[in-house]
Write a protein that holds these residues in place. Structure first.
Motif, PDB file in Angstrom:
ATOM      1  N   PHE A 103       0.465  -1.335  -0.314  1.00  0.00           N
ATOM      2  CA  PHE A 103      -0.177  -0.166   0.317  1.00  0.00           C
ATOM      3  C   PHE A 103       0.919   1.463   0.246  1.00  0.00           C
ATOM      4  O   PHE A 103       1.907   1.271   0.285  1.00  0.00           O
ATOM      5  CB  PHE A 103      -1.009  -0.445   1.071  1.00  0.00           C
ATOM      6  N   PRO A 104       0.346   2.553  -0.365  1.00  0.00           N
ATOM      7  CA  PRO A 104       1.080   3.670  -0.395  1.00  0.00           C
ATOM      8  C   PRO A 104       1.306   4.215   1.114  1.00  0.00           C
ATOM      9  O   PRO A 104       1.654   3.540   1.858  1.00  0.00           O
ATOM     10  CB  PRO A 104       0.030   4.455  -0.658  1.00  0.00           C
ATOM     11  N   ARG A 105       2.688   4.381   0.669  1.00  0.00           N
ATOM     12  CA  ARG A 105       3.744   5.060   2.288  1.00  0.00           C
ATOM     13  C   ARG A 105       2.645   5.554   3.454  1.00  0.00           C
ATOM     14  O   ARG A 105       2.627   5.158   4.482  1.00  0.00           O
ATOM     15  CB  ARG A 105       4.609   5.764   1.987  1.00  0.00           C
ATOM     16  N   TRP A 106       1.625   6.262   2.971  1.00  0.00           N
ATOM     17  CA  TRP A 106       0.645   6.904   4.108  1.00  0.00           C
ATOM     18  C   TRP A 106       0.239   6.054   4.795  1.00  0.00           C
ATOM     19  O   TRP A 106      -0.550   6.402   5.897  1.00  0.00           O
ATOM     20  CB  TRP A 106       0.226   8.397   3.399  1.00  0.00           C
ATOM     21  N   PRO A 133      -3.053   8.425   8.389  1.00  0.00           N
ATOM     22  CA  PRO A 133      -2.978   8.554   7.639  1.00  0.00           C
ATOM     23  C   PRO A 133      -3.752   9.837   7.014  1.00  0.00           C
ATOM     24  O   PRO A 133      -3.748  10.809   5.756  1.00  0.00           O
ATOM     25  CB  PRO A 133      -3.606   7.211   7.132  1.00  0.00           C
ATOM     26  N   ALA A 134      -4.371  10.512   7.540  1.00  0.00           N
ATOM     27  CA  ALA A 134      -4.761  11.669   7.566  1.00  0.00           C
ATOM     28  C   ALA A 134      -4.373  13.173   7.020  1.00  0.00           C
ATOM     29  O   ALA A 134      -4.211  13.908   6.070  1.00  0.00           O
ATOM     30  CB  ALA A 134      -6.048  12.050   8.128  1.00  0.00           C
ATOM     31  N   ALA A 135      -3.174  12.722   8.166  1.00  0.00           N
ATOM     32  CA  ALA A 135      -1.750  13.854   7.751  1.00  0.00           C
ATOM     33  C   ALA A 135      -0.809  13.544   7.376  1.00  0.00           C
ATOM     34  O   ALA A 135      -0.211  14.983   6.565  1.00  0.00           O
ATOM     35  CB  ALA A 135      -1.350  13.802   9.527  1.00  0.00           C
ATOM     36  N   LEU A 136      -0.895  12.469   6.561  1.00  0.00           N
ATOM     37  CA  LEU A 136       0.211  11.837   5.549  1.00  0.00           C
ATOM     38  C   LEU A 136      -0.109  12.584   4.460  1.00  0.00           C
ATOM     39  O   LEU A 136       0.360  12.574   3.364  1.00  0.00           O
ATOM     40  CB  LEU A 136       0.668  10.437   5.969  1.00  0.00           C
ATOM     41  N   LYS A 137      -1.327  12.144   4.067  1.00  0.00           N
ATOM     42  CA  LYS A 137      -1.696  12.537   2.704  1.00  0.00           C
ATOM     43  C   LYS A 137      -1.698  13.612   1.754  1.00  0.00           C
ATOM     44  O   LYS A 137      -1.645  14.800   3.010  1.00  0.00           O
ATOM     45  CB  LYS A 137      -3.628  12.266   2.748  1.00  0.00           C
ATOM     46  N   PRO A 138      -1.253  13.486   0.436  1.00  0.00           N
ATOM     47  CA  PRO A 138      -1.524  15.019  -0.395  1.00  0.00           C
ATOM     48  C   PRO A 138      -2.311  15.415  -0.033  1.00  0.00           C
ATOM     49  O   PRO A 138      -3.592  14.661  -0.417  1.00  0.00           O
ATOM     50  CB  PRO A 138      -0.871  14.284  -1.385  1.00  0.00           C
TER      51      PRO A 138
END
Length: 526
Positions: free
Chosen positions: A494-497, A517-522
């Motif tokens: 899965f993606p890094r975030w 995840p919310a803080a790392l999503k672009p």
């Protein structure tokens, strides 16, 4: 019968007592008499011309006798000259030192080497000298000084030959233990990265380092690793494979239950997941426990490329695993028992190819597999200048000659060649060897019962995999037992975030390894 048993028991007890007596005899303290200790050391190393014993006077006082003992080739002669001999013979002035406190003054204010330890027995003295350090013996003292002067020639840090990547670091472990620990320190600059060292091997006295991150690793896992290492009683450890075989959970299994790598970034990633690394002096391959089955199909580059590219390549490796394991057996089963599964034109073509072949499909496949195994082993063992050429030319000539002679069919050469190529896709060499062994068993099942035999063999293989443990962790996790949260980094990545937590069965104390995840999503552009 009972007499022989009692006699054997008595002999075993005598052997244990003799070993214990020898061990107790070897740990004899220094006498403090300078000439007596020097003579004993000379008698011990009288057949070893590379062990240098140099006597001298400290300063200008002839009564302050001293000696240094070191191994030529293992110790740094420049460091001995500049930081030990010059400090003790030249820099010390008469009247500057006290006879009563000579040993303390030498340690505290005269020697300029980095690491100094005390030695009080001959066995420790011999081990220190043969490890590359220099021992300083002073007249009238019952303790010697060990100065860190190890400086032998070793291989420079270079790219690993067995685990190459297109994108990623180009550095790999070497045969020097301290260099390897330093490479991991460069990756993880945290004081919680512990490095505990011990010696294993009654003759080789090989240095072993156990590294883990305190606060992330499971303390029971660390205790189990130390318990298994402390139980090892062997004369010598020459490579990490010795340790792997002595501490693994299952002995009679073709699958590797302990992971190994010569890449510092891979070992650092394992430490961040809560695993324990075991480094052995003299080898660039570092062991990691616990190990999972899916870990043998993961490479460092999966995490350096985008998640879709890494997932595609990982799925390709798993497909190659299936081809390498079941390719020849599936061909044998279909052509021998289940011809109705093939299209008519393909069946007619295969029948025409096999018209002049005198052997059944199973014997044909076994002969070709053995021939390719011989060529593969010859290519590895021969010098590099001719090894690859011999393997390539030998495979081409052998395959073409075998088809023209009518010994094997052209389709069988294609199947075996595709299987051999798929076997090279595995990033873990020991997993590739396991598949090479199991392939012959699958071929036997296919020749005996067709696809039903392959099904039975696959079920037995799956049952065996589910019974394996690696330091108490199920080998087939996160598939069995099923852990949905850990499937994010199994068949696909899965993606890094989205990789928020560590593997649950490996680490249950500190699961979170990054922000939400919310803080790392672009964020999309507004």
């Amino acid at each position: 019968m009972m007499f022989h048993r009692r006699k054997n028991n008595r002999n075993q007890e005598k052997d244990k007592q003799n070993v214990s007596n020898e061990h107790n005899h070897s740990v004899e303290p220094l006498s403090g008499t300078f000439n007596e200790d020097i003579q004993r050391i000379r008698r011990t190393f009288q057949k070893s011309s590379d062990v240098i014993i140099r006597t001298f006077n400290i300063g200008n006082d002839e009564s302050n006798n001293a000696a240094i003992i070191f191994t030529d080739g293992l110790a740094d002669s420049t460091a001995i000259q500049n930081f030990i001999l010059e400090s003790l013979m030249v820099d010390v002035k008469k009247g500057q030192i006290s006879r009563n406190k000579l040993i303390q003054q030498v340690k505290n204010s005269i020697l300029t080497v980095g690491d100094i330890t005390e030695i009080r027995d001959f066995e420790s003295l011999y081990t220190t000298v043969l490890s590359g350090n220099t021992v300083i013996l002073i007249n009238g003292s019952t303790e010697a000084i060990s100065a860190s002067t190890a400086g032998w020639e070793d291989r420079a840090v270079s790219e690993p030959a067995t685990q190459t990547v297109v994108r990623g670091p180009r550095e790999g472990f070497t045969e020097n233990l301290r260099t390897n620990t330093a490479l991991l320190r460069r990756k993880i600059k945290d004081h919680n990265l512990y490095c505990e060292q011990k010696q294993i091997g009654t003759l080789t006295k090989t240095n072993i380092a156990v590294m883990y991150i305190k606060g992330i690793v499971n303390d029971k896992l660390v205790g189990e690793v130390h318990h298994r290492l402390d139980k090892i009683d062997i004369e010598g450890i020459l490579e990490s494979g010795y340790i792997e075989e002595l501490i693994q959970d299952e002995t009679f299994t073709p699958f590797p239950t302990i992971f190994n790598s010569e890449r510092p970034d891979v070992i650092a990633a394992c430490l961040l997941e809560g695993r324990v690394a075991i480094l052995v002096d003299g080898t660039p391959f570092v062991l990691v426990v616990p190990s999972l089955f899916i870990q043998n199909f993961q490479v460092a580059e999966d995490y350096y490329q985008r998640s879709d590219i890494g997932s595609l390549l990982r799925l390709l490796r798993i497909v190659c695993f299936i081809i390498a394991l079941f390719g020849p057996s599936f061909y044998i089963a279909v052509t021998t028992f289940h011809q109705e599964m093939l299209p008519t034109p393909l069946l007619i073509s295969l029948a025409a190819q096999r018209e002049g072949v005198p052997f059944p499909a199973f014997v044909e496949a076994v002969l070709m597999e053995i021939a390719f195994e011989i060529l593969r082993e010859a290519g590895i063992r021969m010098p590099r200048a001719v090894g690859q050429a011999v393997s390539i030319v030998g495979a081409l000539v052998l395959g073409q000659a075998a088809v023209e002679a009518g010994i094997v069919s052209a389709s069988m050469v294609i199947v075996v060649s595709l299987t051999a190529i798929a076997n090279f896709v595995f990033p873990a060499y020991n997993m590739a060897i396991s598949v090479r062994m199991l392939r012959f068993g699958m071929m036997f099942f296919a020749a005996s019962f067709g696809l039903y035999g392959i099904t039975v063999g696959s079920l037995a293989l799956i049952m065996h995999l589910n019974s394996l443990r690696s330091f108490g962790v199920p080998y087939m996790a996160p598939f069995s037992p099923l852990i949905p949260n850990d499937l994010k980094d199994s068949l696909v990545r899965f993606p890094r975030w989205a990789l928020l937590s560590r593997p649950r069965l490996i680490n249950r104390k500190n699961m979170k390894r990054q922000a939400s995840p919310a803080a790392l999503k672009p964020e999309p552009d507004k």
